[in-house]
Design a protein around this motif. Sequence first.
Motif, PDB file in Angstrom:
ATOM      1  N   GLY A 262       0.814  -1.205   0.000  1.00  0.00           N
ATOM      2  CA  GLY A 262       0.000   0.000   0.000  1.00  0.00           C
ATOM      3  C   GLY A 262       0.844   1.249   0.000  1.00  0.00           C
ATOM      4  O   GLY A 262       2.070   1.194  -0.146  1.00  0.00           O
ATOM      5  N   PRO A 263       0.237   2.389   0.173  1.00  0.00           N
ATOM      6  CA  PRO A 263       0.961   3.666   0.177  1.00  0.00           C
ATOM      7  C   PRO A 263       1.901   3.772   1.366  1.00  0.00           C
ATOM      8  O   PRO A 263       1.740   3.070   2.371  1.00  0.00           O
ATOM      9  CB  PRO A 263      -0.158   4.697   0.244  1.00  0.00           C
ATOM     10  N   SER A 264       2.885   4.646   1.229  1.00  0.00           N
ATOM     11  CA  SER A 264       3.870   4.855   2.291  1.00  0.00           C
ATOM     12  C   SER A 264       3.391   5.924   3.251  1.00  0.00           C
ATOM     13  O   SER A 264       2.638   6.839   2.893  1.00  0.00           O
ATOM     14  CB  SER A 264       5.223   5.249   1.694  1.00  0.00           C
ATOM     15  N   ASP A 265       3.860   5.822   4.493  1.00  0.00           N
ATOM     16  CA  ASP A 265       3.599   6.825   5.515  1.00  0.00           C
ATOM     17  C   ASP A 265       4.918   7.460   5.914  1.00  0.00           C
ATOM     18  O   ASP A 265       5.968   6.812   5.925  1.00  0.00           O
ATOM     19  CB  ASP A 265       2.966   6.185   6.756  1.00  0.00           C
ATOM     20  N   VAL A 266       4.873   8.743   6.255  1.00  0.00           N
ATOM     21  CA  VAL A 266       6.061   9.477   6.693  1.00  0.00           C
ATOM     22  C   VAL A 266       5.869   9.880   8.147  1.00  0.00           C
ATOM     23  O   VAL A 266       4.858  10.492   8.497  1.00  0.00           O
ATOM     24  CB  VAL A 266       6.314  10.720   5.821  1.00  0.00           C
ATOM     25  N   PHE A 267       6.816   9.504   8.999  1.00  0.00           N
ATOM     26  CA  PHE A 267       6.765   9.824  10.422  1.00  0.00           C
ATOM     27  C   PHE A 267       7.958  10.687  10.786  1.00  0.00           C
ATOM     28  O   PHE A 267       9.055  10.506  10.263  1.00  0.00           O
ATOM     29  CB  PHE A 267       6.797   8.550  11.273  1.00  0.00           C
ATOM     30  N   GLN A 279       3.172   0.417   3.931  1.00  0.00           N
ATOM     31  CA  GLN A 279       2.130  -0.411   4.528  1.00  0.00           C
ATOM     32  C   GLN A 279       1.940  -1.685   3.718  1.00  0.00           C
ATOM     33  O   GLN A 279       1.968  -1.678   2.489  1.00  0.00           O
ATOM     34  CB  GLN A 279       0.818   0.363   4.599  1.00  0.00           C
ATOM     35  N   ASN A 280       1.728  -2.778   4.446  1.00  0.00           N
ATOM     36  CA  ASN A 280       1.519  -4.076   3.822  1.00  0.00           C
ATOM     37  C   ASN A 280       0.137  -4.601   4.225  1.00  0.00           C
ATOM     38  O   ASN A 280      -0.181  -4.686   5.417  1.00  0.00           O
ATOM     39  CB  ASN A 280       2.601  -5.059   4.259  1.00  0.00           C
ATOM     40  N   TYR A 281      -0.640  -4.946   3.216  1.00  0.00           N
ATOM     41  CA  TYR A 281      -2.036  -5.316   3.417  1.00  0.00           C
ATOM     42  C   TYR A 281      -2.230  -6.830   3.269  1.00  0.00           C
ATOM     43  O   TYR A 281      -1.596  -7.471   2.417  1.00  0.00           O
ATOM     44  CB  TYR A 281      -2.925  -4.585   2.394  1.00  0.00           C
ATOM     45  N   TRP A 282      -3.164  -7.360   4.126  1.00  0.00           N
ATOM     46  CA  TRP A 282      -3.453  -8.794   4.077  1.00  0.00           C
ATOM     47  C   TRP A 282      -4.905  -9.019   4.495  1.00  0.00           C
ATOM     48  O   TRP A 282      -5.456  -8.280   5.318  1.00  0.00           O
ATOM     49  CB  TRP A 282      -2.515  -9.539   5.026  1.00  0.00           C
ATOM     50  N   ALA A 283      -5.551 -10.020   3.935  1.00  0.00           N
ATOM     51  CA  ALA A 283      -6.949 -10.336   4.256  1.00  0.00           C
ATOM     52  C   ALA A 283      -7.000 -11.213   5.500  1.00  0.00           C
ATOM     53  O   ALA A 283      -6.623 -12.390   5.452  1.00  0.00           O
ATOM     54  CB  ALA A 283      -7.618 -11.036   3.075  1.00  0.00           C
ATOM     55  N   VAL A 284      -7.429 -10.646   6.598  1.00  0.00           N
ATOM     56  CA  VAL A 284      -7.515 -11.382   7.864  1.00  0.00           C
ATOM     57  C   VAL A 284      -8.727 -12.309   7.818  1.00  0.00           C
ATOM     58  O   VAL A 284      -9.855 -11.856   7.639  1.00  0.00           O
ATOM     59  CB  VAL A 284      -7.622 -10.414   9.047  1.00  0.00           C
ATOM     60  N   PRO A 285      -8.535 -13.627   7.994  1.00  0.00           N
ATOM     61  CA  PRO A 285      -9.663 -14.567   7.880  1.00  0.00           C
ATOM     62  C   PRO A 285     -10.651 -14.426   9.040  1.00  0.00           C
ATOM     63  O   PRO A 285     -10.260 -14.427  10.211  1.00  0.00           O
ATOM     64  CB  PRO A 285      -8.987 -15.943   7.921  1.00  0.00           C
TER      65      PRO A 285
END
Length: 782
Positions: A262-267, A279-285
Amino acid sequence: PDRDPWNDGFRSLYHFYNPITNTSGGLFTNSGMPWALGIPDSPAGNANIDSQVPDPSRGNHFSYMDARRNFFLALTYKRPGTSTFVFTRQDSDVRTNLMASTFISIGHVVHLLQDFAQPQHVRAEPHNFLCRGIASLLNQDIATRTYENFINFRVIYPYEVVTGNKTYDIGSGCEETKWRDFFRKTDQIPPASTGPWASSSYPIPQFSKQRKFFTTRVEDAAVLDRRGLADYTNRGFYTEDKFAGNFTSPPATLDDPSFSIGPSDVFQVPGKGNVTVQQNYWAVPDRVAPGFADPNLRNGKAPIFSTSLWKRIRMGIPTTVQPRGYMTLRNYNQMADMLAPRAIAYSAGLINFFFRGKLDIEPIDQKIFAVLNQGAAHTVDADGYPRKPDGSIFGFEKIRLKVRNSTELITESGSNVAVPQIVGAGKLVAIARYHRNACYKPDLSGERTQTFATPPLLAGIITEPSCAAGSTRTNFQEISVSADLAISSEADLPGGRSGTPPATLEKTFDFSADPIPINATDLIIQVVYRGQLGEETDGIALGAVDVREPTIVTFWNNSDFYYDGTALPWKPFNVNYPLRPIQFFRFCFGPNSAERLGYWYAPPLAANAMIQNQQTRLAVIPAPPTSPTDTFRVKGTPVTTAGVAVPGSMQPLVRTAVGRIAQANREFIAEMTQNLPACQAVAPSLEFWCNEPLQRRRSILLGAPLQPLAWVASVSSGFNTADAGEFMTPAVGTVQALGEVRFNDNAALANCPIPPSVLNKSDAEIRLQELEEVARSFGVVL
């Protein structure tokens, strides 16, 4: 933490549970699910996972097992022996304490269930911090302590903004100072959109066993198919220290094709500048509600971890190699947005399961729960307890009612398996809950009185009695508990399958060892089942009915007056209508189609007959009305001696009564019944006196309607004359102590015999009738 009288150990070590291994998974921790349920632990196996027998060596005495035990005792606890003021007051306090302990125990169980909506608790990752000297050497690093601290802060912070007061206390002063300083420096103030969860639309799960709210490892072999809260959390999220660890879900390798970038975040890191993370996205069962719309999803996937470009460059990791993942506050917010609604829903589901057992209670067809001969010998002690000559409580010894199991069938979440909540081996017990009129006297002088009011006025003035024992309502609740009734199968207590309910089944409960006092007020009858309920071998089902208080019905020989059916007033006896003693007397109740015998007076000697002004005074517990036209009916039937034939017959003045004739002054009347005849509001406005029109005939005692037995120059079986005060109240006379309360027979209620006529009968015929009456009193039909 609450002090446990058995084991005041370090309770936080029991807040971990790995549903894959069925253990806590930690070196110094113990398994949290058996701790919560109060069952034996079964490390790495399922041997005791559904035990319904409390673990005798359990250290937690705020478990599910303890909640169930406390709940049953809160309903039924009463020390054996004769009731006294001191003992009953102490017992009342004990029951209050037991009910409080029930909810405290449920709270402990729910707390532990909610702990399993925190990934570190189901993946064996320590996250402790102590400000205790050498114990601080065991503290975990800041990364592993972030999730709980940040989410607590997230929940509390909006309230602090509104009130201006600091309300969040982590329980450790040095830890709280560190985290508040951290949040201030990094400007990590939760925005309103990620504030606390005011509500949740996640569907409340239903399961057939309490254990399944934690894990369905027994039913679902595949980890991804399991439906417990610990199952969902364990397989759906990483933790900071161990990250993937040795778990296969989420994927252990971060280049798994199931991830989406996913898109990046800046901190901004104080003193370090900006840091960019991806960000890394995953489908939580989710097997319970797979279509639930969680927030911040992209194509059904959630940002469950981050990767750091800065870390990759600093460590010289090739761009073709996926570095270790990290948990940022964005990931933690996402976890909380998904886990907190489920924690709320699963908690509600477990509470619903605990209290799911329900019974329907109905009156028998005759609409009377109990009968008592009030004229039987008894006294009242200084504390207002009615006593038999042997010192035991004078009161109702049998309750008859109808009951069925109305517990709803459970359709299991995620599998749609329907599990009927039928009963198996168990027991039924009835409980009467009440206060007492401490002013009660056997001659009824301790009752409230009401002056006569000429129609159309509803009621006259009500006068309260006064007495040394107290008032007409004691200030604490007491109970009487029946003997147990054994239940062996659904045939003994039908229901539990939903759909069209089966007919209620009549039961008779024996209170002879603990009678319901005749002066009970604010009376509620409960029935409790304990035993097999669905798949729970020790479940509880409860029902209750708010009955009307003991109502006195007085029958007396009024044969010195007669009514010729033409005009009032009633006329004094004469040669044609002679004064007659009543040799036999029956008290019957219920509609004509189902009239039953409740009391029988059949003395063997004429000297014991009911003569002029002699009274039979009975107490009944009637059912509450279901509508303004709902009535219960009582009738007295006399049999007189032989004599001169007269143009009439000895008959009772038949009346019906609407609901309770004299309702308790602290009874809360349902809206449906507020418009019943003669309901008179008293302060406060939600409390009512309810008096039936029969009660407005004389200056008589509330709860003591009069049923005169008199000559009638008519063959009509019932007659109601105008409300003009046509009967004089009986003079003070003897109250009949003899007779049998046939309501208390163990067998089914007997039909009320057809009243014999004395007209135009010979002495021999009348004597035969008398013998038949006596024989019937012993259950023999000639």
